[in-house]
Design an enzyme around this catalytic site. Structure first.
Site, PDB file in Angstrom:
ATOM      1  N   CYS A 133      -2.975  -3.604   8.233  1.00 24.92           N
ATOM      2  CA  CYS A 133      -2.031  -2.487   8.303  1.00 24.92           C
ATOM      3  C   CYS A 133      -2.457  -1.423   9.311  1.00 24.92           C
ATOM      4  O   CYS A 133      -1.653  -0.573   9.684  1.00 24.92           O
ATOM      5  CB  CYS A 133      -1.877  -1.861   6.918  1.00 24.92           C
ATOM      6  N   TYR A 190       1.768  21.854 -10.386  1.00 31.19           N
ATOM      7  CA  TYR A 190       2.533  22.828  -9.598  1.00 31.19           C
ATOM      8  C   TYR A 190       1.674  24.000  -9.173  1.00 31.19           C
ATOM      9  O   TYR A 190       0.971  24.610  -9.973  1.00 31.19           O
ATOM     10  CB  TYR A 190       3.737  23.360 -10.380  1.00 31.19           C
ATOM     11  N   THR A 216      -1.804 -23.052  -9.135  1.00 31.57           N
ATOM     12  CA  THR A 216      -0.789 -23.945  -8.610  1.00 31.57           C
ATOM     13  C   THR A 216      -0.566 -25.077  -9.617  1.00 31.57           C
ATOM     14  O   THR A 216      -1.081 -25.024 -10.737  1.00 31.57           O
ATOM     15  CB  THR A 216      -1.238 -24.537  -7.260  1.00 31.57           C
ATOM     16  N   ILE A 218      -6.789 -25.315  -8.587  1.00 31.85           N
ATOM     17  CA  ILE A 218      -6.467 -24.721  -7.288  1.00 31.85           C
ATOM     18  C   ILE A 218      -5.560 -23.517  -7.516  1.00 31.85           C
ATOM     19  O   ILE A 218      -4.486 -23.635  -8.117  1.00 31.85           O
ATOM     20  CB  ILE A 218      -5.797 -25.732  -6.347  1.00 31.85           C
ATOM     21  N   SER A 254     -11.737  -9.834   6.137  1.00 31.36           N
ATOM     22  CA  SER A 254     -11.548  -8.517   5.528  1.00 31.36           C
ATOM     23  C   SER A 254     -11.225  -7.436   6.551  1.00 31.36           C
ATOM     24  O   SER A 254     -11.787  -6.348   6.527  1.00 31.36           O
ATOM     25  CB  SER A 254     -12.820  -8.122   4.742  1.00 31.36           C
ATOM     26  N   LYS A 263      10.260  23.103 -10.487  1.00 29.01           N
ATOM     27  CA  LYS A 263      11.169  21.977 -10.702  1.00 29.01           C
ATOM     28  C   LYS A 263      10.942  21.008  -9.541  1.00 29.01           C
ATOM     29  O   LYS A 263      11.533  21.140  -8.482  1.00 29.01           O
ATOM     30  CB  LYS A 263      12.624  22.439 -10.743  1.00 29.01           C
TER      31      LYS A 263
END
Length: 556
Positions: free
Chosen positions: A42, A421, A268, A273, A38, A429
């Site tokens: 990244c 917004y 699979t 499995i 774990s 927009k």
């Protein structure tokens, strides 16, 4: 019931935790041949670059913490070396002692991941050549930088990991070059969107050698197909392949690329499995075609789905759309869905649009523009893909596009989205809404487009009118050959200079003012075409293709 999970990172760890939450009394064993489970794959480049300073932050769970919280038998440095599906048995080797033992199972989940590709080139095994997959790899690179103090590094491969490594090595004070076989960085981007990335990364002092393949690595050089560059260290980042030799040996079906074939429940060809993560073949969400898309988010979801099905809860994986994001110094690059190359490969009749909009209200300080590209299916109007290159606010817009694709939105639905917004965060927009407005105009014929790749093919013989509506200050920075300049605000007063019997091809900086010009011209009987993305996109792409480094200044 007893479940063995082979591989304790991402999908494997996610499956284990989910299964325990569903089945408190089941026996669950994680077999991990490495030292860690774990861990944050990244985050590894950012530890090398010093952005993350505490090595312990890379491990989300330790074997001990996993045992305590989830009552799971976590066995690191224990490698599954054989699976016997018929007898529901795994042969496991204790790496420290070399002894092998048998472990039976009712269910088994394979999560072996993918391994970095190491091309068969001379010098690939030299001590200053590295790949990055796990924490030990990270520590080797970190130690090499600290002890050897390299001056020049070459990253071979310009994908997400390669670009992240280039940034982090540069942040360490090393002169960095990227060698990429393709004509642009980050394969999920189209080349026109990558042009802004190239300009920015060069501005940070990183050299690019595109269209360049590596043929040899020596102690101090990278030898390319055209020339060579100096290198004290090399990061090989040319992609990954599924690590599935264990699965192949026990008769689990693989595709031609070596990925494990699973059904939507992650099973699979052996029903007991399961397989998850970077080792499996996935279905591309939009096309349904088989694909290899190794990403952390899908791997974690697949682990959860496998656990659900083992626990008796029907759960299906519905495909990967490839949503991804990259930090590059201060720049953000994000993609989701199909790019033009994929859409063309699938023979989809698509159209595209570009928007160049501010991250928040332009009058509020520190607004920056982002370049947005969207694709849609001309027949169904379904949104197919989006790409954004910019700075602030890219992530939240891409998440909106990714969500829209997942729920089957038409591109014109984007104009209907009511997004949050306030001046510090967005515009009334929003850039997402703007892409919907523009796409609607294209679809209903309010605007007709031409593209940067059409510009050089336009006739310069007087049979069409080529019009630039930028200001005098803007055209002083450069013009497209053959275009005449009439600034937008003076256009109505100069219509007599434009013959009505000839099509007008018009551009401004971003495509907005030239759209207004086209509405003026159309309202006065002209046949008008607007340059999508404007001068800024055209100039970015054309200049990118003529940058000296693009053709390799160090090649001899």
């Amino acid at each position: 019931m007893k479940t063995i999970i082979i591989g304790g990172v991402a999908g494997g760890a996610s499956a284990a935790a989910r299964l325990r939450r569903l089945k408190e009394n089941d026996e669950i064993i994680i077999l991990e041949r490495g030292d860690y489970i774990s861990f944050a794959n990244c985050g590894l480049p950012y530890f090398i670059g010093g952005e993350i300073t505490d090595r312990n932050m890379l491990t989300l769970q330790t074997p001990e913490s996993f045992r305590k919280r989830f009552n799971i038998d976590v066995r690191v440095k224990n490698e599954a070396v054989k699976i016997l599906p018929e007898s529901h048995t795994a042969i496991v080797r204790d790496i420290d002692t070399g002894k092998e033992y048998e472990e039976t199972f009712d269910k088994l989940i394979l999560s072996p991941g993918a391994e970095p590709i190491r091309p068969k080139i001379s010098g690939i095994d030299l001590p200053h050549v590295f790949t990055l997959r796990n924490i030990p790899d990270t520590m080797k690179i970190k130690s090499f930088v600290a002890n050897n103090k390299p001056n020049k590094a070459v990253v071979v491969g310009g994908g997400y990991i390669g670009v992240e490594m280039a940034e982090n090595l540069a942040n360490s004070g090393i002169e960095v070059s990227i060698v990429e076989f393709a004509d642009h960085l980050i394969a999920s981007l189209d080349a026109d969107m990558a042009a802004d990335v190239h300009r920015y990364i060069r501005s940070k002092g990183i050299k690019l050698f595109l269209n360049s393949g590596v043929t040899e690595i020596t102690d101090k050089k990278i030898i390319m197909q055209k020339g060579s560059i100096e290198a004290d260290m090399v990061i090989m980042s040319v992609g990954v392949r599924p690590e599935t030799s264990l699965a192949k040996e026990c008769g689990i079906k693989l595709n031609s690329r070596g990925s494990i074939i699973v059904n939507s429940r992650m099973q699979t060809n052996y029903p007991d499995i399961y397989a998850v993560g970077d080792a499996i073949e996935v279905s591309e969400f939009l096309t349904g075609t088989s694909a290899f898309i190794p990403l952390a988010g899908p791997a974690n979801k697949q682990g959860r789905i496998a656990a659900d099905n083992i626990a008796g809860i029907f759960s299906e994986y519905k495909g990967t759309q490839g949503s991804a994001i990259l930090k590059l110094f201060d720049m953000t690059v994000a993609t989701t869905g199909l790019n033009e190359k994929r859409a063309a490969a699938e023979n989809i009749n698509y159209d595209k649009a570009y928007v160049f909009s501010a991250s928040h209200a332009s009058y509020y300080p520190n607004a920056t523009n982002m370049s947005v590209k969207v694709l849609w299916d001309k027949n169904t109007r379904k949104l197919l893909g989006a790409q954004i290159v910019g700075f602030d606010g890219v992530d939240k817009r891409m998440d909106v596009f990714a969500t829209a694709i997942r729920f089957g939105a038409e591109v014109t639905d984007l104009k209907e989205l009511e997004l949050c917004y306030a001046p510090p965060f967005g515009s009334a927009k929003d850039p997402v809404n703007m892409t919907g407005f523009l796409a609607e105009n294209v679809i209903n014929g309010t605007v007709k487009q031409f593209f940067w790749h059409d510009v050089e093919k336009l006739p310069r013989d007087g049979s069409v009118t080529l019009l630039d509506v930028r200001t005098k200050t803007e055209i002083a920075r450069g013009m497209i050959d053959g275009f005449i300049n009439i600034p937008l605000d003076t256009l109505r007063d100069n219509l007599d200079k434009l013959p009505k019997d000839k099509p007008v091809y018009v551009h401004c900086h971003s495509g907005l003012r030239s759209y207004i010009a086209c509405r003026i011209l159309s309202g006065n009987g002209y046949d008008c075409y607007n340059l999508a993305g404007g001068w800024r996109l055209y100039e970015s792409v054309i200049n990118d293709r003529t940058v000296p480094e693009y053709i390799c200044t160090e090649c001899k």
